[in-house]
Design a protein around this motif. Sequence first.
Motif, PDB file in Angstrom:
ATOM      1  N   THR A  27      33.599  61.270  11.926  1.00  0.00           N
ATOM      2  CA  THR A  27      32.653  61.457  10.828  1.00  0.00           C
ATOM      3  C   THR A  27      31.910  62.777  10.954  1.00  0.00           C
ATOM      4  OG1 THR A  27      32.346  59.062  10.688  1.00  0.00           O
ATOM      5  CG2 THR A  27      30.699  60.434   9.619  1.00  0.00           C
ATOM      6  N   ARG A  63      32.798  66.802   8.455  1.00  0.00           N
ATOM      7  CA  ARG A  63      31.887  67.551   7.591  1.00  0.00           C
ATOM      8  C   ARG A  63      32.227  69.043   7.526  1.00  0.00           C
ATOM      9  NH1 ARG A  63      27.064  65.706   4.673  1.00  0.00           N
ATOM     10  NH2 ARG A  63      27.043  63.475   5.008  1.00  0.00           N
ATOM     11  N   LEU A  95      38.686  66.613   7.277  1.00  0.00           N
ATOM     12  CA  LEU A  95      38.528  65.204   6.925  1.00  0.00           C
ATOM     13  C   LEU A  95      39.880  64.529   6.789  1.00  0.00           C
ATOM     14  CD1 LEU A  95      36.945  62.716   6.038  1.00  0.00           C
ATOM     15  CD2 LEU A  95      36.837  63.667   3.740  1.00  0.00           C
ATOM     16  N   THR A 124      30.676  60.766   4.212  1.00  0.00           N
ATOM     17  CA  THR A 124      31.392  62.042   4.248  1.00  0.00           C
ATOM     18  C   THR A 124      32.309  62.192   3.049  1.00  0.00           C
ATOM     19  OG1 THR A 124      31.353  61.936   6.664  1.00  0.00           O
ATOM     20  CG2 THR A 124      32.877  63.498   5.671  1.00  0.00           C
ATOM     21  N   TYR A 155      30.247  63.014   0.102  1.00  0.00           N
ATOM     22  CA  TYR A 155      29.771  64.402   0.226  1.00  0.00           C
ATOM     23  C   TYR A 155      30.814  65.375  -0.315  1.00  0.00           C
ATOM     24  CZ  TYR A 155      28.866  68.829   2.659  1.00  0.00           C
ATOM     25  OH  TYR A 155      28.676  70.152   2.972  1.00  0.00           O
ATOM     26  N   TRP A 156      32.067  65.221   0.133  1.00  0.00           N
ATOM     27  CA  TRP A 156      33.124  66.105  -0.355  1.00  0.00           C
ATOM     28  C   TRP A 156      33.493  65.802  -1.803  1.00  0.00           C
ATOM     29  CZ3 TRP A 156      33.816  70.425   1.792  1.00  0.00           C
ATOM     30  CH2 TRP A 156      33.682  70.594   3.171  1.00  0.00           C
TER      31      TRP A 156
END
Length: 660
Positions: A73, A77, A83, A312, A315-316
């Motif tokens: 994790t 980032r 990822l 994550t 987030y992306w």
Amino acid sequence: MKNKGFLYIFVIPVLITLYGFFQLYRMSDGLSPSDYDYNEMALRHFLSTIGLISSLLSLFISGAAMALCRYSTTVARKSQNTLVIMFNRCRKVFPFMMLGQIVFCGLSIIFYAFSEIAWIVSAFEMDAGSYKLLTLIGMGVLGVLWILIKSLINIKNCFAMFQPTPSLVIGHNVSEQQAAGLWQWVRELAAKINAVIPDNIVVGMEECFYVTANSVQLVDGEHLTGNTLYFPVTYARFMSEDEIAAVVGHELGHFTGQDTQYSLRFTPLYSGLQNSLEQVAIKAMGNSWIDNIVIYPALYIGNYFLKNLDETVNYWSRIREHAADAVGAKASSEQAFSSALLRICALSDDISQQIHRLYQGKFNDPDLAATVFEALKSRETIDAKAQLENSTTHPLDSHPPTSLRIAALNVQVDDALLIQASRPVSEHDYHNMDKWFADPQGLCQQLTQALKKELGEQGEQIRKELEAVSQIVAPEETLTFRLGKKNVWFMGGFAMVLFIIAAWVTSLIFSGPGAAGSTQVKVAAWTAGFSLFFALASVAMYRKTLQPLFTLSNDSILSVQLNKPVMLVDIEDISMRVIQSNCYLDLIMREDAELPISLLGRFSRSIAVVTKKHKITMIIAGTLLKEGCNEKISFDELYELLAKYLQAAHARRVLIELNS
């Protein structure tokens, strides 16, 4: 991590490991070689040691899984590519970890149990009680063995859950001959924004615009691979060419950079993993304590892996969507893309209403897009302003709120934008895309018939299933329940015993020589007080048995303790806790449901309304009887009965919605 997850992942393996150390300690504490048979102790020591090694391995797997998840994790980032790499690594390792956790946890319990059996056989003279104990332990061992065998049999399912599955799409894969204009327009648009040209263009009516690199299975049997653009004529018919270019440009923007690998490969795989893990959990788990101990730690490891990646991934996801929005604006303009976002959200309800009619079997028009056009033509405007906090739907991903996406493009939500997005439908927009297809009207009619056939069949199947569920409870079926008097007699008898003791101590005080001691007086006073307390408690319980606790009908739960019935369709879920001989049954209500009011005081009621948690709790002390036949019903039977009534009520509600 939530406490429950921590309990299953770490606490259970730790407790099992400590039990192994305890077993070894029992065998070595204060014993000399002459105190035991060497072969028997050697066998016990061997079994306990193997069990301890297995439990230590189980504990090691838990720690390693958590460390790998946290590391993945954190590292993910750095970039989308990282990822994808970390996810692929984890998805290959975690099935082995989950299965290893099940095997080693189960083996440790088996070897500990065999060690205890060896001890019982050697330490006690075998009698009926000893054989019963051995039988219980043996049944537990067989249960654990069955769990291990079942897990190994389902090993393919455990690994299959990490594989992507084709997306089922209702649409038509248009060729160059059928849509030469559309293919040429898409190529020019892709060249303008430096994006990859899709391998397939599927024209449909049900979904909104999207792209995918996941394999696609069309309902007509055709299987598509490569990059696919889904083009919905139901939305395109009501948008300008600039707005369509902006939205298609946004979708093609996902074919640039790392999005082809991440958004189009990773996202379907990730979504499929979530759904598959849930299905594996449902199939693998039972309700016994053996399932809880052996299987739950492994399932919580898989769940923990997914939950930690969520933040994550989101987030992306936000970064990718904003980047694709910029590409869409480049394909047309920021203003056109913002207008398209608002207009798509505003149109979705009207399109969904007509699609819902297909599910109901009430749609008889030849062209779905034409029907939506006729329904919208009489409106002066389309309410686009109300859609600012909505998101466009996507079958494989989620999007940020529309207002945030527009703000990221530095576009002001002013009157000009809202007027453009809210403009009434027009013949110009409706026929704007005709130039891209050889036979646009025939294609729309073909798509409508295909959608009508597929959704109609789905709707009919769903309707049959719902009707079957709705009929498991007869409309006139009503059951009334009241509390049994078991606890009344227990409390009353206990009060009587205490009263006799108090009377006996009191008689000793007055009949004995000299002054009564302070201890005797205190014993008499306290015993009399407890006798009075339990006597009053038994009277209160007796009063509760004089009237029904509740009446269950096909649509509600009615009780004299509540000011109005509890409608079954307002209950979202039920849960049950049994503590000693008392049952606590929680009715979890819908957030918008109006809760009833309790008519009794705190100490007199058996049904409590917990407003803060939006639930109703039934407290069933002792036994529960069916009124009329005085038949005792167990707590498990009550739970199953309520679940059956709840399913039937919700099925009837959905049927009413489908037929409305």
